[in-house]
Design a protein around this motif. Sequence first.
Motif, PDB file in Angstrom:
ATOM      1  N   ALA A 369       0.844  -1.186   0.000  1.00 46.03           N
ATOM      2  CA  ALA A 369       0.000   0.000   0.000  1.00 46.03           C
ATOM      3  C   ALA A 369       0.881   1.238   0.000  1.00 46.03           C
ATOM      4  CB  ALA A 369      -0.911  -0.002   1.223  1.00 46.03           C
ATOM      5  N   VAL A 370       0.694   2.074  -1.012  1.00 44.07           N
ATOM      6  CA  VAL A 370       1.504   3.289  -1.161  1.00 44.07           C
ATOM      7  C   VAL A 370       0.641   4.495  -0.828  1.00 44.07           C
ATOM      8  CG1 VAL A 370       2.949   4.659  -2.708  1.00 44.07           C
ATOM      9  CG2 VAL A 370       2.827   2.169  -2.986  1.00 44.07           C
ATOM     10  N   GLY A 371       0.992   5.181   0.243  1.00 43.59           N
ATOM     11  CA  GLY A 371       0.249   6.367   0.646  1.00 43.59           C
ATOM     12  C   GLY A 371       0.743   7.610  -0.069  1.00 43.59           C
ATOM     13  N   LEU A 372      -0.154   8.288  -0.767  1.00 46.51           N
ATOM     14  CA  LEU A 372       0.181   9.553  -1.425  1.00 46.51           C
ATOM     15  C   LEU A 372      -0.168  10.664  -0.441  1.00 46.51           C
ATOM     16  CD1 LEU A 372      -1.281   8.879  -4.997  1.00 46.51           C
ATOM     17  CD2 LEU A 372       0.980   8.297  -4.087  1.00 46.51           C
ATOM     18  N   GLU A 373       0.835  11.259   0.175  1.00 44.87           N
ATOM     19  CA  GLU A 373       0.609  12.116   1.336  1.00 44.87           C
ATOM     20  C   GLU A 373       1.363  13.443   1.250  1.00 44.87           C
ATOM     21  OE1 GLU A 373      -1.500  11.016   3.557  1.00 44.87           O
ATOM     22  OE2 GLU A 373      -1.599   8.899   3.001  1.00 44.87           O
ATOM     23  N   ASP A 374       0.841  14.433   2.005  1.00 40.67           N
ATOM     24  CA  ASP A 374       1.549  15.702   2.184  1.00 40.67           C
ATOM     25  C   ASP A 374       2.569  15.585   3.309  1.00 40.67           C
ATOM     26  OD1 ASP A 374       0.219  17.204   0.188  1.00 40.67           O
ATOM     27  OD2 ASP A 374      -1.525  17.374   1.491  1.00 40.67           O
ATOM     28  N   ASP A 375       2.248  14.771   4.317  1.00 41.03           N
ATOM     29  CA  ASP A 375       3.180  14.486   5.411  1.00 41.03           C
ATOM     30  C   ASP A 375       2.852  13.098   5.939  1.00 41.03           C
ATOM     31  OD1 ASP A 375       1.159  14.629   7.596  1.00 41.03           O
ATOM     32  OD2 ASP A 375       1.083  16.745   7.003  1.00 41.03           O
ATOM     33  N   ASN A 376       3.620  12.647   6.929  1.00 42.52           N
ATOM     34  CA  ASN A 376       3.429  11.268   7.392  1.00 42.52           C
ATOM     35  C   ASN A 376       2.663  11.156   8.699  1.00 42.52           C
ATOM     36  OD1 ASN A 376       5.207  12.129   9.327  1.00 42.52           O
ATOM     37  ND2 ASN A 376       6.849  10.682   8.823  1.00 42.52           N
ATOM     38  N   TRP A 398       0.177  13.915  -5.586  1.00 35.17           N
ATOM     39  CA  TRP A 398       0.038  13.735  -7.037  1.00 35.17           C
ATOM     40  C   TRP A 398       1.326  14.057  -7.794  1.00 35.17           C
ATOM     41  CZ3 TRP A 398      -4.094  11.083  -6.984  1.00 35.17           C
ATOM     42  CH2 TRP A 398      -5.161  11.410  -6.152  1.00 35.17           C
ATOM     43  N   GLU A 399       2.193  14.853  -7.178  1.00 35.16           N
ATOM     44  CA  GLU A 399       3.445  15.210  -7.841  1.00 35.16           C
ATOM     45  C   GLU A 399       4.591  14.275  -7.465  1.00 35.16           C
ATOM     46  OE1 GLU A 399       3.349  17.497 -10.156  1.00 35.16           O
ATOM     47  OE2 GLU A 399       1.226  17.792  -9.656  1.00 35.16           O
ATOM     48  N   SER A 400       4.318  13.304  -6.613  1.00 30.62           N
ATOM     49  CA  SER A 400       5.360  12.377  -6.189  1.00 30.62           C
ATOM     50  C   SER A 400       5.808  11.484  -7.334  1.00 30.62           C
ATOM     51  CB  SER A 400       4.853  11.507  -5.031  1.00 30.62           C
ATOM     52  OG  SER A 400       3.811  10.647  -5.485  1.00 30.62           O
ATOM     53  N   ASP A 401       6.985  10.918  -7.185  1.00 31.60           N
ATOM     54  CA  ASP A 401       7.528  10.043  -8.238  1.00 31.60           C
ATOM     55  C   ASP A 401       6.622   8.847  -8.494  1.00 31.60           C
ATOM     56  OD1 ASP A 401       9.688  11.689  -8.597  1.00 31.60           O
ATOM     57  OD2 ASP A 401      11.061  10.495  -7.370  1.00 31.60           O
ATOM     58  N   TYR A 402       6.100   8.241  -7.434  1.00 32.63           N
ATOM     59  CA  TYR A 402       5.243   7.070  -7.616  1.00 32.63           C
ATOM     60  C   TYR A 402       3.939   7.433  -8.321  1.00 32.63           C
ATOM     61  CZ  TYR A 402       8.240   4.199  -4.605  1.00 32.63           C
ATOM     62  OH  TYR A 402       9.297   3.492  -4.085  1.00 32.63           O
ATOM     63  N   GLN A 404       3.496   9.807 -10.454  1.00 37.47           N
ATOM     64  CA  GLN A 404       3.831  10.062 -11.848  1.00 37.47           C
ATOM     65  C   GLN A 404       4.147   8.756 -12.573  1.00 37.47           C
ATOM     66  OE1 GLN A 404       3.783  13.232 -13.286  1.00 37.47           O
ATOM     67  NE2 GLN A 404       2.858  13.811 -11.340  1.00 37.47           N
ATOM     68  N   THR A 405       4.931   7.900 -11.938  1.00 35.10           N
ATOM     69  CA  THR A 405       5.353   6.648 -12.569  1.00 35.10           C
ATOM     70  C   THR A 405       4.174   5.728 -12.857  1.00 35.10           C
ATOM     71  OG1 THR A 405       7.523   6.732 -11.495  1.00 35.10           O
ATOM     72  CG2 THR A 405       6.769   4.567 -12.277  1.00 35.10           C
ATOM     73  N   PHE A 406       3.236   5.654 -11.904  1.00 35.20           N
ATOM     74  CA  PHE A 406       2.090   4.753 -12.050  1.00 35.20           C
ATOM     75  C   PHE A 406       0.851   5.458 -12.593  1.00 35.20           C
ATOM     76  CE2 PHE A 406       4.840   2.353  -9.270  1.00 35.20           C
ATOM     77  CZ  PHE A 406       4.593   1.030  -9.584  1.00 35.20           C
ATOM     78  N   GLY A 407       0.987   6.735 -12.987  1.00 37.49           N
ATOM     79  CA  GLY A 407      -0.122   7.461 -13.608  1.00 37.49           C
ATOM     80  C   GLY A 407      -1.347   7.557 -12.719  1.00 37.49           C
ATOM     81  N   ILE A 408      -1.163   7.765 -11.431  1.00 39.39           N
ATOM     82  CA  ILE A 408      -2.281   7.794 -10.485  1.00 39.39           C
ATOM     83  C   ILE A 408      -3.044   9.103 -10.626  1.00 39.39           C
ATOM     84  CG2 ILE A 408      -2.975   7.552  -8.092  1.00 39.39           C
ATOM     85  CD1 ILE A 408      -1.590   5.094  -9.329  1.00 39.39           C
ATOM     86  N   GLN A 409      -4.341   9.001 -10.892  1.00 43.38           N
ATOM     87  CA  GLN A 409      -5.194  10.174 -11.039  1.00 43.38           C
ATOM     88  C   GLN A 409      -6.289  10.237  -9.990  1.00 43.38           C
ATOM     89  OE1 GLN A 409      -6.578  10.099 -15.101  1.00 43.38           O
ATOM     90  NE2 GLN A 409      -4.591  10.719 -15.912  1.00 43.38           N
ATOM     91  N   SER A 410      -6.492   9.147  -9.262  1.00 43.78           N
ATOM     92  CA  SER A 410      -7.487   9.125  -8.190  1.00 43.78           C
ATOM     93  C   SER A 410      -7.098   8.048  -7.193  1.00 43.78           C
ATOM     94  CB  SER A 410      -8.878   8.845  -8.749  1.00 43.78           C
ATOM     95  OG  SER A 410      -8.930   7.558  -9.348  1.00 43.78           O
ATOM     96  N   THR A 411      -7.627   8.175  -5.996  1.00 43.36           N
ATOM     97  CA  THR A 411      -7.379   7.160  -4.973  1.00 43.36           C
ATOM     98  C   THR A 411      -8.705   6.651  -4.436  1.00 43.36           C
ATOM     99  OG1 THR A 411      -7.174   8.933  -3.320  1.00 43.36           O
ATOM    100  CG2 THR A 411      -5.127   8.051  -4.253  1.00 43.36           C
ATOM    101  N   PRO A 412      -8.777   5.345  -4.107  1.00 42.96           N
ATOM    102  CA  PRO A 412      -7.696   4.371  -4.254  1.00 42.96           C
ATOM    103  C   PRO A 412      -7.587   3.861  -5.696  1.00 42.96           C
ATOM    104  CG  PRO A 412      -9.630   3.304  -3.328  1.00 42.96           C
ATOM    105  CD  PRO A 412      -9.972   4.768  -3.446  1.00 42.96           C
ATOM    106  N   THR A 413      -6.382   3.474  -6.084  1.00 41.31           N
ATOM    107  CA  THR A 413      -6.133   2.834  -7.378  1.00 41.31           C
ATOM    108  C   THR A 413      -5.456   1.492  -7.104  1.00 41.31           C
ATOM    109  OG1 THR A 413      -5.935   4.885  -8.644  1.00 41.31           O
ATOM    110  CG2 THR A 413      -4.821   2.961  -9.524  1.00 41.31           C
ATOM    111  N   TYR A 414      -5.916   0.460  -7.815  1.00 36.77           N
ATOM    112  CA  TYR A 414      -5.431  -0.893  -7.569  1.00 36.77           C
ATOM    113  C   TYR A 414      -4.763  -1.492  -8.812  1.00 36.77           C
ATOM    114  CZ  TYR A 414      -8.918  -0.504  -3.800  1.00 36.77           C
ATOM    115  OH  TYR A 414      -9.671  -0.089  -2.723  1.00 36.77           O
ATOM    116  N   PHE A 415      -3.699  -2.264  -8.572  1.00 35.49           N
ATOM    117  CA  PHE A 415      -3.071  -3.069  -9.611  1.00 35.49           C
ATOM    118  C   PHE A 415      -2.827  -4.455  -9.042  1.00 35.49           C
ATOM    119  CE2 PHE A 415      -1.564   1.278 -10.414  1.00 35.49           C
ATOM    120  CZ  PHE A 415      -1.863   1.445 -11.755  1.00 35.49           C
ATOM    121  N   ILE A 416      -3.178  -5.487  -9.807  1.00 40.03           N
ATOM    122  CA  ILE A 416      -2.869  -6.861  -9.412  1.00 40.03           C
ATOM    123  C   ILE A 416      -1.753  -7.375 -10.322  1.00 40.03           C
ATOM    124  CG2 ILE A 416      -3.726  -9.220  -9.224  1.00 40.03           C
ATOM    125  CD1 ILE A 416      -6.478  -8.089  -8.617  1.00 40.03           C
ATOM    126  N   LEU A 417      -0.720  -7.957  -9.709  1.00 40.97           N
ATOM    127  CA  LEU A 417       0.427  -8.489 -10.444  1.00 40.97           C
ATOM    128  C   LEU A 417       0.440 -10.008 -10.359  1.00 40.97           C
ATOM    129  CD1 LEU A 417       3.197  -6.098  -9.018  1.00 40.97           C
ATOM    130  CD2 LEU A 417       1.534  -5.625 -10.826  1.00 40.97           C
TER     131      LEU A 417
END
Length: 439
Positions: A369-376, A398-402, A404-417
């Motif tokens: 689980a990757v939290g997109l946050e302003d602080d912790n 939204w400006e974090s590397d993750y 941008q890399t995973f193209g996250i536009q809304s939360t929650p967003t899920y990917f199954i590998l």
Amino acid sequence: MKVITSFCLLLTSLNILAQGSISGNFSPPKDFKWLIAYELTPNGERYSTDTAIKEGSFTLEMPATAQAGMYRLVYAVPQDEFYIDVIYNKKEDVKFNFNLQNGLTITNSEENKWYHEYFSKITAAQDRLLEYYETGNDSKKEYGAILKELKTIQTNFEEEHASSIAHKFIKANRSYIPTEFENLETFLKNKKQHHFDNLNINDPILQGSNFLTDKFASYVFSALPADIKTKEQLEIEINKNIRTTADFIKTTPNGFQVKALHQLWKIAEVNEMGSVQDFIFKNHLKKSALANDNQKLVDEIEIASRLRIGAVSPDITWEANGKKHSLLTMEKAENYLLVFWSSTCSHCLKELPQLHKELKDYEGLKIIAVGLEDDNINWKKVSATLPAFNHAIALGRWESDYAQTFGIQSTPTYFILDSEKRFLAKPESDKEVVEFLEN
């Protein structure tokens, strides 16, 4: 289909000097609320006017500045799915009826009637020729009659409507017709060789419509050898056709090249042809998009390629118990679930606890689980309530590397590998995650 309402429009109609109109009726009336007219240009859709649809009826008063050409009437979103294209020649008003089940019927506008009549007749005759080959028919008399019908339809419509906008499409649609009997292999070879003969790629009205891009798509994905046996062979031949098409349009405006190549890229995407997508983008589309100052499209395609089903996921790292961990080096599992969320997202706070409950004892699954946050601060409190998850944090939201890399536009967003950490599915909700894993 999601209907367009006046509340979602950013555009207002201020067309005082109207000189013509497009009007008609939609049914069932309750399914239609608003209509937007765009002029189709080589560089994309250009807003013209809009109006409410009242009890199924509408009238678009066209502005005096409207140019003669092809117009797209959008009645729902997404706009690239729910639309009607009509010719507006500035000489006659256009009227039609549109029914969700039965489609479009032109009631006023000779030019639009000619246009639809021609394509209806020529398509039916072409289908009869293909049916002749498919059924193994050996009647030379019947074959000759089909060729005669094809020639007659094409010639008559070209001669009768030479001064119309519709004529541009009719003439450009002239396809290869044998002069005598040809077996299927010879016919297909000649048809492919002459595919581009009559396509006027420099006509701005043709460039603005879907006509040329549809012709290119037909060539790229249909003009193929009959003896292809593997997907690899298929994609090699398609790439050859792409190269031919790209060379054919290389002198056209960059905006049109981007439109045509992007359409081919999207078709390859729908058909899960990853190597074809990459070939189009790396060899042709990226260059044209950058030349057209369309960095946004380049970024979108690079993200889509990175997250394509079957591609290995980008890495994610986090710290736990004083140690650094990584998605790509973590121990083997049957599946991995990536969850991008935020501790300030109400949907996340509703879905994640439920997902945690459903999956905490799920064997063969590891969850990051990757939290997109302003602080912790809040993230630490909430993530502590989800101990079965591996927790990473991406400061900057939204400006974090993750993001941008995973193209996250809304939360929650899920990917199954899968077990090799390749993208397997992109569920829309916690319920879809559970359903996918269970099935």
